[in-house]
Design a protein around this motif. Structure first.
Motif, PDB file in Angstrom:
ATOM      1  N   SER A 124      31.383  -5.105 -27.889  1.00 29.29           N
ATOM      2  CA  SER A 124      30.741  -6.360 -28.840  1.00 29.29           C
ATOM      3  C   SER A 124      29.406  -5.861 -29.459  1.00 29.29           C
ATOM      4  CB  SER A 124      30.508  -7.545 -27.872  1.00 29.29           C
ATOM      5  OG  SER A 124      29.483  -6.907 -26.960  1.00 29.29           O
ATOM      6  N   GLY A 125      29.183  -6.999 -30.325  1.00 31.14           N
ATOM      7  CA  GLY A 125      28.012  -6.626 -31.158  1.00 31.14           C
ATOM      8  C   GLY A 125      28.102  -6.717 -32.861  1.00 31.14           C
ATOM      9  N   ALA A 126      27.188  -6.450 -33.481  1.00 28.97           N
ATOM     10  CA  ALA A 126      27.454  -6.498 -34.747  1.00 28.97           C
ATOM     11  C   ALA A 126      27.588  -5.000 -35.525  1.00 28.97           C
ATOM     12  CB  ALA A 126      26.228  -7.227 -35.520  1.00 28.97           C
ATOM     13  N   PHE A 127      28.155  -5.190 -36.714  1.00 26.34           N
ATOM     14  CA  PHE A 127      27.984  -3.798 -37.359  1.00 26.34           C
ATOM     15  C   PHE A 127      26.532  -3.585 -37.989  1.00 26.34           C
ATOM     16  CE2 PHE A 127      32.572  -4.926 -38.524  1.00 26.34           C
ATOM     17  CZ  PHE A 127      33.010  -3.770 -37.850  1.00 26.34           C
ATOM     18  N   CYS A 128      25.716  -2.703 -37.748  1.00 27.49           N
ATOM     19  CA  CYS A 128      24.527  -2.365 -37.888  1.00 27.49           C
ATOM     20  C   CYS A 128      24.507  -1.227 -38.788  1.00 27.49           C
ATOM     21  CB  CYS A 128      23.882  -2.153 -36.586  1.00 27.49           C
ATOM     22  SG  CYS A 128      21.937  -1.798 -36.843  1.00 27.49           S
ATOM     23  N   LEU A 129      24.347  -1.472 -40.023  1.00 22.04           N
ATOM     24  CA  LEU A 129      24.410  -0.460 -41.048  1.00 22.04           C
ATOM     25  C   LEU A 129      22.954  -0.442 -41.908  1.00 22.04           C
ATOM     26  CD1 LEU A 129      27.703  -1.557 -42.602  1.00 22.04           C
ATOM     27  CD2 LEU A 129      27.302   0.361 -41.112  1.00 22.04           C
ATOM     28  N   HIS A 130      22.550   1.020 -41.793  1.00 26.89           N
ATOM     29  CA  HIS A 130      21.216   1.139 -42.400  1.00 26.89           C
ATOM     30  C   HIS A 130      21.238   1.819 -43.889  1.00 26.89           C
ATOM     31  CE1 HIS A 130      19.394   1.414 -37.978  1.00 26.89           C
ATOM     32  NE2 HIS A 130      19.880   0.452 -38.286  1.00 26.89           N
ATOM     33  N   TYR A 131      20.517   1.580 -44.620  1.00 26.25           N
ATOM     34  CA  TYR A 131      20.650   1.892 -45.991  1.00 26.25           C
ATOM     35  C   TYR A 131      19.342   2.433 -46.377  1.00 26.25           C
ATOM     36  CZ  TYR A 131      24.806  -0.830 -45.937  1.00 26.25           C
ATOM     37  OH  TYR A 131      25.998  -1.543 -45.683  1.00 26.25           O
ATOM     38  N   PRO A 132      19.215   4.046 -46.329  1.00 25.43           N
ATOM     39  CA  PRO A 132      18.020   4.505 -47.149  1.00 25.43           C
ATOM     40  C   PRO A 132      17.905   4.811 -48.247  1.00 25.43           C
ATOM     41  CG  PRO A 132      19.534   6.305 -45.944  1.00 25.43           C
ATOM     42  CD  PRO A 132      20.201   4.828 -45.947  1.00 25.43           C
ATOM     43  N   ILE A 133      16.802   5.204 -48.979  1.00 25.18           N
ATOM     44  CA  ILE A 133      15.358   5.169 -48.314  1.00 25.18           C
ATOM     45  C   ILE A 133      14.645   4.370 -49.146  1.00 25.18           C
ATOM     46  CG2 ILE A 133      13.390   6.667 -48.102  1.00 25.18           C
ATOM     47  CD1 ILE A 133      14.962   8.904 -47.609  1.00 25.18           C
ATOM     48  N   ASP A 134      13.567   3.592 -48.788  1.00 22.71           N
ATOM     49  CA  ASP A 134      12.790   2.631 -49.458  1.00 22.71           C
ATOM     50  C   ASP A 134      12.310   3.410 -50.828  1.00 22.71           C
ATOM     51  OD1 ASP A 134      11.107   0.159 -49.635  1.00 22.71           O
ATOM     52  OD2 ASP A 134       9.587   1.607 -50.150  1.00 22.71           O
ATOM     53  N   ASP A 135      12.051   2.919 -51.798  1.00 21.41           N
ATOM     54  CA  ASP A 135      11.968   3.357 -53.253  1.00 21.41           C
ATOM     55  C   ASP A 135      10.476   4.182 -53.307  1.00 21.41           C
ATOM     56  OD1 ASP A 135      14.229   2.580 -54.301  1.00 21.41           O
ATOM     57  OD2 ASP A 135      13.346   0.707 -55.063  1.00 21.41           O
ATOM     58  N   THR A 136       9.618   3.625 -52.504  1.00 21.83           N
ATOM     59  CA  THR A 136       8.210   4.245 -52.255  1.00 21.83           C
ATOM     60  C   THR A 136       7.978   4.902 -50.953  1.00 21.83           C
ATOM     61  OG1 THR A 136       7.516   2.283 -53.755  1.00 21.83           O
ATOM     62  CG2 THR A 136       5.876   3.410 -52.473  1.00 21.83           C
ATOM     63  N   TYR A 137       8.324   4.505 -50.006  1.00 23.36           N
ATOM     64  CA  TYR A 137       8.000   4.860 -48.599  1.00 23.36           C
ATOM     65  C   TYR A 137       9.353   5.693 -47.895  1.00 23.36           C
ATOM     66  CZ  TYR A 137       4.453   1.651 -49.765  1.00 23.36           C
ATOM     67  OH  TYR A 137       3.340   0.825 -50.409  1.00 23.36           O
ATOM     68  N   ASP A 138       9.142   7.218 -47.783  1.00 22.81           N
ATOM     69  CA  ASP A 138      10.693   7.541 -47.347  1.00 22.81           C
ATOM     70  C   ASP A 138      10.730   7.428 -45.735  1.00 22.81           C
ATOM     71  OD1 ASP A 138       8.816   9.238 -46.294  1.00 22.81           O
ATOM     72  OD2 ASP A 138       9.399  10.787 -47.559  1.00 22.81           O
ATOM     73  N   PHE A 139       9.990   6.842 -45.117  1.00 23.04           N
ATOM     74  CA  PHE A 139      10.030   6.472 -43.855  1.00 23.04           C
ATOM     75  C   PHE A 139      10.197   5.069 -43.544  1.00 23.04           C
ATOM     76  CE2 PHE A 139       5.832   6.025 -45.128  1.00 23.04           C
ATOM     77  CZ  PHE A 139       5.535   4.476 -44.548  1.00 23.04           C
ATOM     78  N   ARG A 140      10.838   4.433 -44.408  1.00 21.60           N
ATOM     79  CA  ARG A 140      11.166   3.081 -44.359  1.00 21.60           C
ATOM     80  C   ARG A 140      12.687   2.999 -44.875  1.00 21.60           C
ATOM     81  NH1 ARG A 140       8.619  -0.008 -41.016  1.00 21.60           N
ATOM     82  NH2 ARG A 140       9.002  -1.871 -42.200  1.00 21.60           N
ATOM     83  N   LEU A 141      13.304   1.961 -44.372  1.00 27.07           N
ATOM     84  CA  LEU A 141      14.713   1.630 -44.810  1.00 27.07           C
ATOM     85  C   LEU A 141      14.806   0.927 -46.360  1.00 27.07           C
ATOM     86  CD1 LEU A 141      16.702   0.620 -41.542  1.00 27.07           C
ATOM     87  CD2 LEU A 141      17.099   2.730 -42.827  1.00 27.07           C
ATOM     88  N   LYS A 142      15.514   1.213 -47.155  1.00 27.90           N
ATOM     89  CA  LYS A 142      15.815   0.492 -48.052  1.00 27.90           C
ATOM     90  C   LYS A 142      16.335  -0.939 -47.993  1.00 27.90           C
ATOM     91  CE  LYS A 142      17.635   0.923 -52.849  1.00 27.90           C
ATOM     92  NZ  LYS A 142      16.342   1.339 -53.819  1.00 27.90           N
ATOM     93  N   ASP A 143      17.244  -1.042 -47.086  1.00 27.58           N
ATOM     94  CA  ASP A 143      18.084  -2.143 -46.701  1.00 27.58           C
ATOM     95  C   ASP A 143      18.590  -2.145 -45.356  1.00 27.58           C
ATOM     96  OD1 ASP A 143      19.100  -4.903 -47.061  1.00 27.58           O
ATOM     97  OD2 ASP A 143      20.180  -4.330 -48.826  1.00 27.58           O
ATOM     98  N   TRP A 144      19.269  -3.287 -44.961  1.00 24.25           N
ATOM     99  CA  TRP A 144      19.833  -3.119 -43.596  1.00 24.25           C
ATOM    100  C   TRP A 144      20.816  -4.372 -43.606  1.00 24.25           C
ATOM    101  CZ3 TRP A 144      17.899  -7.193 -40.002  1.00 24.25           C
ATOM    102  CH2 TRP A 144      18.562  -7.079 -38.630  1.00 24.25           C
TER     103      TRP A 144
END
Length: 434
Positions: free
Chosen positions: A312-332
């Protein structure tokens, strides 16, 4: 039998095997059990859990899981912590033994077993034995998946490093860390903390412009989500793990320094209470099984005659990388679908190339999108329980997992159902000596 990997998945598999009367050795490369749920990292198991997972993932006051205590109470289970598997001994299509090294002493041990279940999350046994694996983000047309990218991407979910801050009664100094600020840049939002083991996604101190984020920012990115601290999506998770961790350490230390510097009076007493040394590990290679489960299978609740686990659960999709900070996701993307559980077929839980190797957890035979939900630790534990039950039948009838799926499905379903009952302490303890 052998189980490689002592996360929640592997611990559940070992407990199920022991309670089926099997002699089982659990080999784990860290000093504590639990993997991403361990006291070293601290996520709570998500997805389908059930009585075995609840028993294993209860926590001591210090946050450590009770998994070790539970397994040591089983007379047929042996736990090897701080042992890394580095070699697989093969005989044609079978893995007959694995070699593991004690990480403290360097002593090597060879462990033999007729059945191996890989719960490492890294497909380590399969890679050492030459089995085929899957990697990266498949394109939309490869498996007809609406959430997949238009073109194949050789990337993966990166790693996340957990941390916690606290306010003390007296001022706390912090040294200049230019090497860390070079990574963090001007980032000054410590949201996404581990509140305590088992409780993540906590808020944190915010300074400067981050107190008043751009209203155009999508709301989901305003959440204090722990996994937004993520890095390494285009690096090799097998050989560059330390580089990924060190980059995230710089991001955390640099951000902490920025918060203290930007608002020195407000945060004079702010201290780093805890920073993990071990990252929460994301995605590695996945085994190729007799079937590759897809996003469409999950969305449409495809009926599988060989279904052996409920997830069970949701599709958890991570979209790298934030335009300024490479240690942050761009979207989720957290896609809850219809919110209903779905079935996982047994054909996804054994290697297409190895006759005695099964797998459970994030590296089962699924696409990247499907794996974004099957990877949850509670879900992986259900795969492990199913494979432990299958191992008992493999030993009983001297057959391969594929042959279990072809000739012994009804019996497999019966064992799994009984292992899932809350009152089930032991079932069919035939005490097979492997």
């Amino acid at each position: 039998m052998l189980i490689i990997g002592g996360g929640v998945t592997g611990s559940a598999g070992a407990l199920a095997a022991a309670r089926l009367g099997l002699r089982v050795a659990l080999v784990h490369d860290r000093p504590v059990l639990g993997g991403n749920a361990s006291v070293e990292i601290g996520i709570t198991p998500r997805g389908e859990t059930g009585p075995l997972v609840d028993e294993l993932s209860a926590r001591h006051p210090d946050g450590d899981l009770r998994a070790r205590d539970v397994l040591e109470a089983e007379t047929t289970a042996t736990v090897f912590t701080e042992h890394s598997v580095f070699h697989a001994v093969t005989d044609q299509r079978r893995v007959t033994a694995v070699d593991a090294r004690d990480e403290r002493t360097g002593r090597e041990v060879r462990l033999r077993a007729p059945v191996v279940i890989d719960c490492s999350g890294k497909a380590i046994v399969g890679l050492l034995a030459g089995a085929r694996t899957l990697f990266g983000n498949e394109s939309a047309n490869e498996y007809n998946e609406p959430s997949a990218p238009a073109e194949r991407l050789e990337q993966h979910h990166g790693h996340t490093l957990f941390f916690r801050t606290r306010e003390t009664d007296t001022p706390v100094s912090f040294p200049d860390v230019p090497w860390a600020v070079d990574v963090a840049k001007d980032y000054a939002n410590l949201g996404g903390q581990l509140v305590e083991p088992g409780v993540d996604n906590g808020p944190g101190p915010v300074a400067g412009k981050f107190r008043h984020p751009d209203p155009a920012t999508r709301r989901r990115m305003l959440l204090p989500a722990t996994h937004f601290w993520e890095y390494g999506q285009w690096l090799d998770p097998y050989t560059q793990g330390e580089e990924i961790r060190d980059h995230l350490l710089c991001a955390i230390y640099g951000t902490f320094a920025n918060v203290k510097t930007l608002e020195p009076d407000t945060y004079a007493n702010l201290d780093l209470d805890w920073v993990a040394y071990v990252p929460g590990q994301g995605e590695f290679r996945r085994y190729l099984g007799d079937y590759v489960m897809t996003e469409t299978d999950i969305r449409e609740h495809r009926h599988f005659i060989d279904a052996v686990a409920t997830n069970s659960g949701a599709f958890c999709l991570h979209y790298p990388i934030d335009d300024t900070y490479d240690f942050r996701l761009k979207d989720w993307k957290w896609d809850t679908r219809d919110g209903l559980p779905f079935d996982v077929p047994f054909r996804c839980l054994y290697s297409v190339d190895l006759d005695n190797v099964m797998m459970a957890g994030k590296h089962i035979s699924v696409t990247h999108v499907a794996g974004s939900v099957t990877k949850f630790m509670g879900n992986g534990a259900q795969h492990a329980i199913a494979t432990a039950a299958a191992a008992a039948l493999c030993l009983r009838y001297d057959v391969t997992p594929r042959q279990i799926g072809e000739h012994h499905l009804d019996e497999l379903h019966t064992i799994i159902a009984k292992m899932s009952q809350p009152e089930q302490a032991s079932f069919g303890a035939t005490h097979i000596s492997d």
